[in-house]
Design a protein around this motif. Structure first.
Motif, PDB file in Angstrom:
ATOM      1  N   MET A 134       4.204  19.441  -9.247  1.00  0.00           N
ATOM      2  CA  MET A 134       5.073  20.582  -9.497  1.00  0.00           C
ATOM      3  C   MET A 134       6.466  20.052  -9.812  1.00  0.00           C
ATOM      4  O   MET A 134       6.974  19.167  -9.114  1.00  0.00           O
ATOM      5  CB  MET A 134       5.094  21.517  -8.284  1.00  0.00           C
ATOM      6  CG  MET A 134       5.799  22.827  -8.519  1.00  0.00           C
ATOM      7  SD  MET A 134       5.575  23.961  -7.119  1.00  0.00           S
ATOM      8  CE  MET A 134       3.853  24.432  -7.372  1.00  0.00           C
ATOM      9  N   LYS A 135       7.086  20.566 -10.856  1.00  0.00           N
ATOM     10  CA  LYS A 135       8.360  20.034 -11.333  1.00  0.00           C
ATOM     11  C   LYS A 135       9.525  20.636 -10.563  1.00  0.00           C
ATOM     12  O   LYS A 135       9.732  21.855 -10.587  1.00  0.00           O
ATOM     13  CB  LYS A 135       8.519  20.312 -12.828  1.00  0.00           C
ATOM     14  CG  LYS A 135       9.749  19.632 -13.437  1.00  0.00           C
ATOM     15  CD  LYS A 135       9.789  19.856 -14.936  1.00  0.00           C
ATOM     16  CE  LYS A 135      10.985  19.129 -15.550  1.00  0.00           C
ATOM     17  NZ  LYS A 135      11.036  19.326 -17.021  1.00  0.00           N
ATOM     18  N   PRO A 136      10.332  19.816  -9.899  1.00  0.00           N
ATOM     19  CA  PRO A 136      11.504  20.337  -9.185  1.00  0.00           C
ATOM     20  C   PRO A 136      12.596  20.727 -10.174  1.00  0.00           C
ATOM     21  O   PRO A 136      12.603  20.275 -11.327  1.00  0.00           O
ATOM     22  CB  PRO A 136      11.927  19.166  -8.304  1.00  0.00           C
ATOM     23  CG  PRO A 136      11.451  17.955  -9.041  1.00  0.00           C
ATOM     24  CD  PRO A 136      10.178  18.363  -9.730  1.00  0.00           C
ATOM     25  N   THR A 137      13.537  21.527  -9.721  1.00  0.00           N
ATOM     26  CA  THR A 137      14.610  22.004 -10.588  1.00  0.00           C
ATOM     27  C   THR A 137      15.990  21.648 -10.070  1.00  0.00           C
ATOM     28  O   THR A 137      16.978  21.935 -10.735  1.00  0.00           O
ATOM     29  CB  THR A 137      14.520  23.540 -10.745  1.00  0.00           C
ATOM     30  OG1 THR A 137      14.552  24.155  -9.450  1.00  0.00           O
ATOM     31  CG2 THR A 137      13.235  23.940 -11.451  1.00  0.00           C
ATOM     32  N   ALA A 138      16.090  21.046  -8.892  1.00  0.00           N
ATOM     33  CA  ALA A 138      17.394  20.692  -8.338  1.00  0.00           C
ATOM     34  C   ALA A 138      17.287  19.370  -7.599  1.00  0.00           C
ATOM     35  O   ALA A 138      16.242  19.043  -7.030  1.00  0.00           O
ATOM     36  CB  ALA A 138      17.897  21.789  -7.390  1.00  0.00           C
ATOM     37  N   GLY A 139      18.383  18.601  -7.612  1.00  0.00           N
ATOM     38  CA  GLY A 139      18.402  17.329  -6.913  1.00  0.00           C
ATOM     39  C   GLY A 139      17.442  16.329  -7.540  1.00  0.00           C
ATOM     40  O   GLY A 139      17.048  16.435  -8.709  1.00  0.00           O
ATOM     41  N   HIS A 140      17.068  15.336  -6.759  1.00  0.00           N
ATOM     42  CA  HIS A 140      16.137  14.331  -7.255  1.00  0.00           C
ATOM     43  C   HIS A 140      15.386  13.721  -6.087  1.00  0.00           C
ATOM     44  O   HIS A 140      15.785  13.846  -4.932  1.00  0.00           O
ATOM     45  CB  HIS A 140      16.879  13.236  -8.030  1.00  0.00           C
ATOM     46  CG  HIS A 140      17.777  12.401  -7.178  1.00  0.00           C
ATOM     47  ND1 HIS A 140      19.067  12.759  -6.891  1.00  0.00           N
ATOM     48  CD2 HIS A 140      17.566  11.226  -6.512  1.00  0.00           C
ATOM     49  CE1 HIS A 140      19.625  11.849  -6.117  1.00  0.00           C
ATOM     50  NE2 HIS A 140      18.732  10.911  -5.865  1.00  0.00           N
ATOM     51  N   ALA A 141      14.284  13.066  -6.409  1.00  0.00           N
ATOM     52  CA  ALA A 141      13.491  12.352  -5.414  1.00  0.00           C
ATOM     53  C   ALA A 141      12.959  11.083  -6.051  1.00  0.00           C
ATOM     54  O   ALA A 141      12.884  10.960  -7.286  1.00  0.00           O
ATOM     55  CB  ALA A 141      12.354  13.218  -4.894  1.00  0.00           C
ATOM     56  N   GLU A 142      12.577  10.130  -5.216  1.00  0.00           N
ATOM     57  CA  GLU A 142      12.007   8.869  -5.683  1.00  0.00           C
ATOM     58  C   GLU A 142      10.802   8.536  -4.819  1.00  0.00           C
ATOM     59  O   GLU A 142      10.906   8.473  -3.596  1.00  0.00           O
ATOM     60  CB  GLU A 142      13.051   7.760  -5.600  1.00  0.00           C
ATOM     61  CG  GLU A 142      12.620   6.478  -6.288  1.00  0.00           C
ATOM     62  CD  GLU A 142      13.726   5.450  -6.306  1.00  0.00           C
ATOM     63  OE1 GLU A 142      13.690   4.534  -5.458  1.00  0.00           O
ATOM     64  OE2 GLU A 142      14.642   5.585  -7.145  1.00  0.00           O
ATOM     65  N   VAL A 143       9.656   8.359  -5.456  1.00  0.00           N
ATOM     66  CA  VAL A 143       8.403   8.066  -4.756  1.00  0.00           C
ATOM     67  C   VAL A 143       7.854   6.752  -5.283  1.00  0.00           C
ATOM     68  O   VAL A 143       7.487   6.647  -6.457  1.00  0.00           O
ATOM     69  CB  VAL A 143       7.367   9.196  -4.964  1.00  0.00           C
ATOM     70  CG1 VAL A 143       6.069   8.865  -4.234  1.00  0.00           C
ATOM     71  CG2 VAL A 143       7.925  10.535  -4.486  1.00  0.00           C
ATOM     72  N   GLY A 144       7.830   5.752  -4.413  1.00  0.00           N
ATOM     73  CA  GLY A 144       7.312   4.453  -4.835  1.00  0.00           C
ATOM     74  C   GLY A 144       8.074   3.852  -6.000  1.00  0.00           C
ATOM     75  O   GLY A 144       7.484   3.174  -6.846  1.00  0.00           O
ATOM     76  N   GLY A 145       9.381   4.111  -6.079  1.00  0.00           N
ATOM     77  CA  GLY A 145      10.183   3.586  -7.179  1.00  0.00           C
ATOM     78  C   GLY A 145      10.170   4.440  -8.421  1.00  0.00           C
ATOM     79  O   GLY A 145      10.885   4.142  -9.389  1.00  0.00           O
ATOM     80  N   HIS A 178       0.817  -1.213   0.000  1.00  0.00           N
ATOM     81  CA  HIS A 178       0.000   0.000   0.000  1.00  0.00           C
ATOM     82  C   HIS A 178       0.853   1.267   0.000  1.00  0.00           C
ATOM     83  O   HIS A 178       0.635   2.168  -0.795  1.00  0.00           O
ATOM     84  CB  HIS A 178      -0.933   0.003   1.214  1.00  0.00           C
ATOM     85  CG  HIS A 178      -1.870  -1.163   1.246  1.00  0.00           C
ATOM     86  ND1 HIS A 178      -2.933  -1.304   0.386  1.00  0.00           N
ATOM     87  CD2 HIS A 178      -1.899  -2.259   2.040  1.00  0.00           C
ATOM     88  CE1 HIS A 178      -3.580  -2.427   0.643  1.00  0.00           C
ATOM     89  NE2 HIS A 178      -2.976  -3.029   1.642  1.00  0.00           N
ATOM     90  N   GLY A 179       1.801   1.355   0.927  1.00  0.00           N
ATOM     91  CA  GLY A 179       2.564   2.581   1.070  1.00  0.00           C
ATOM     92  C   GLY A 179       3.685   2.707   0.059  1.00  0.00           C
ATOM     93  O   GLY A 179       4.125   1.734  -0.552  1.00  0.00           O
ATOM     94  N   ALA A 180       4.156   3.939  -0.139  1.00  0.00           N
ATOM     95  CA  ALA A 180       5.250   4.225  -1.059  1.00  0.00           C
ATOM     96  C   ALA A 180       6.417   4.795  -0.273  1.00  0.00           C
ATOM     97  O   ALA A 180       6.242   5.718   0.529  1.00  0.00           O
ATOM     98  CB  ALA A 180       4.802   5.205  -2.137  1.00  0.00           C
ATOM     99  N   ALA A 181       7.603   4.252  -0.500  1.00  0.00           N
ATOM    100  CA  ALA A 181       8.802   4.830   0.098  1.00  0.00           C
ATOM    101  C   ALA A 181       9.115   6.150  -0.595  1.00  0.00           C
ATOM    102  O   ALA A 181       8.958   6.275  -1.819  1.00  0.00           O
ATOM    103  CB  ALA A 181       9.968   3.866  -0.035  1.00  0.00           C
ATOM    104  N   VAL A 182       9.559   7.139   0.173  1.00  0.00           N
ATOM    105  CA  VAL A 182       9.876   8.460  -0.377  1.00  0.00           C
ATOM    106  C   VAL A 182      11.305   8.802   0.014  1.00  0.00           C
ATOM    107  O   VAL A 182      11.648   8.830   1.203  1.00  0.00           O
ATOM    108  CB  VAL A 182       8.907   9.542   0.149  1.00  0.00           C
ATOM    109  CG1 VAL A 182       9.269  10.905  -0.429  1.00  0.00           C
ATOM    110  CG2 VAL A 182       7.470   9.178  -0.200  1.00  0.00           C
ATOM    111  N   LYS A 183      12.129   9.056  -0.993  1.00  0.00           N
ATOM    112  CA  LYS A 183      13.516   9.452  -0.759  1.00  0.00           C
ATOM    113  C   LYS A 183      13.809  10.692  -1.578  1.00  0.00           C
ATOM    114  O   LYS A 183      13.332  10.829  -2.712  1.00  0.00           O
ATOM    115  CB  LYS A 183      14.478   8.330  -1.144  1.00  0.00           C
ATOM    116  CG  LYS A 183      14.309   7.047  -0.327  1.00  0.00           C
ATOM    117  CD  LYS A 183      15.314   5.999  -0.759  1.00  0.00           C
ATOM    118  CE  LYS A 183      15.110   4.697   0.031  1.00  0.00           C
ATOM    119  NZ  LYS A 183      15.449   4.891   1.455  1.00  0.00           N
ATOM    120  N   ALA A 184      14.592  11.604  -1.016  1.00  0.00           N
ATOM    121  CA  ALA A 184      14.985  12.822  -1.734  1.00  0.00           C
ATOM    122  C   ALA A 184      16.372  13.237  -1.278  1.00  0.00           C
ATOM    123  O   ALA A 184      16.747  13.031  -0.118  1.00  0.00           O
ATOM    124  CB  ALA A 184      13.985  13.951  -1.478  1.00  0.00           C
TER     125      ALA A 184
END
Length: 330
Positions: free
Chosen positions: A58-69, A5-11
């Protein structure tokens, strides 16, 4: 690994820069599936925009993130399909002209039309109308139960106007609409706004119940409970460079630069120090000389140079305003 059910979030070094500056920057997140994360920061520090970026709005402009893979910003559409917004002012406000039942039906229709995959939409449209209505009613009933909103307790039941709801009831209704699509990530803005201490405790209990079912939760708040991990937006204001440690004092009228007022400069033994311009230095014996500037009892001393550094502590909200305006237009 993601739970069912849940999504891992990394940034990492996550940021968004608008036309007039940074909205938020240098954000680091590591949230496990089914966890709760609070977002704190001063007003205008990009808290709402961070939620919109993490949910693919909203589109980020720096770095990166991962939501649910799904990696952002490349997979924004995929993130939108698994993430839902609770109450976010200016983005998905409840319609004050509708009743609670109408708002729920509209939310179910929009969720099926815009957030579900095309194949699922086509399959739903091909089912008999009675079956579709029963399925929608079941989803609404389940979402209301999770959100803790009992329509029977409202003044007019399902026909209660949205404008007549209390603040906590509005939050529960927005959460119920967000849960209609069974999201793996739920994001809420201003969770504890205009809530009493008892109502805040109820709101956090609601989020804990949602997380216990496996959904990952991010919530903007003014102050999170001690057991909730916190991500903070906004950086301390930069302090201006201090003035030189040995500034030149302002000259007193009639004195030469680089000299101390009242000092005896180029005087012949037995003569007075330099006086103000226009003073007759060749005095006739027995006459009273004019007083020098530093001898006047009412004269004000030279002002000390202002060495206090200027600071700018007012948050810059221009970037946030631009980013929110773009999100609403989208």
């Amino acid at each position: 690994m993601d739970s069912p059910h849940g999504a891992a979030v990394k940034a990492e070094d996550f940021g968004l820069k608008g036309p007039r500056g940074w909205v938020f920057r240098n954000i680091g997140i590591d949230a496990a599936p089914g966890s709760i994360t609070a977002v704190e920061g001063p007003s205008g520090s990009g808290r709402t925009c961070l939620l919109l970026a993490l949910t693919g709005r909203m589109k980020p402009t720096a770095g990166h993130a991962e939501v649910g893979g799904h990696r952002l910003p490349k997979k924004m559409a995929a993130v939108r399909r698994i993430a839902a917004l609770g109450p976010v002012s200016g983005v998905n406000d409840l319609d004050q002209a509708l009743t609670v039942a109408e708002q729920l039906r509209e939310g179910a229709l929009l969720q099926r039309r815009y957030e579900g995959p095309l194949r699922a939409l086509l399959r739903a449209l091909l089912r008999p109308r009675g079956e579709r209505r029963a399925s929608t009613a079941a989803r609404i009933e389940e979402a209301l139960a999770v959100a803790g909103l009992d329509l029977a307790t409202l003044p007019k039941g399902p026909r209660t106007s949205v404008r007549d709801l209390e603040r906590l009831e509005s939050v529960r209704l927005s959460v119920a609409i967000a849960l209609l699509g069974a999201p793996r990530l739920l994001a809420l803005d201003d969770l504890d706004l205009k809530l009493s201490d008892a109502e805040r405790a109820e709101a956090w209990a609601l989020l804990r119940a949602i997380a216990a079912r496996g959904t990952t939760v991010f919530a903007v708040c003014s102050e999170a409970p001690q057991d909730i991990p916190v991500v903070r937006t906004g950086t301390p204001a930069k302090t201006a460079e201090p003035a030189p440690s040995d500034p030149q004092p302002s000259a007193t009228p009639g004195t030469k630069p680089g000299t101390t007022p009242g000092a005896n400069r180029d005087t012949t033994p037995g003569t007075k120090p330099d006086a103000e311009p226009g003073v007759n230095r060749d005095m006739t014996p027995g006459t009273k000389p004019d007083a020098a500037p530093d001898a006047a009892p009412d004269a004000e001393p030279d002002a000390e140079p202002d060495t206090k550094p200027e600071t700018n502590t007012k948050p810059n909200t221009k970037g946030t305003d631009d980013a929110l305006a773009e999100a609403r237009r989208a």
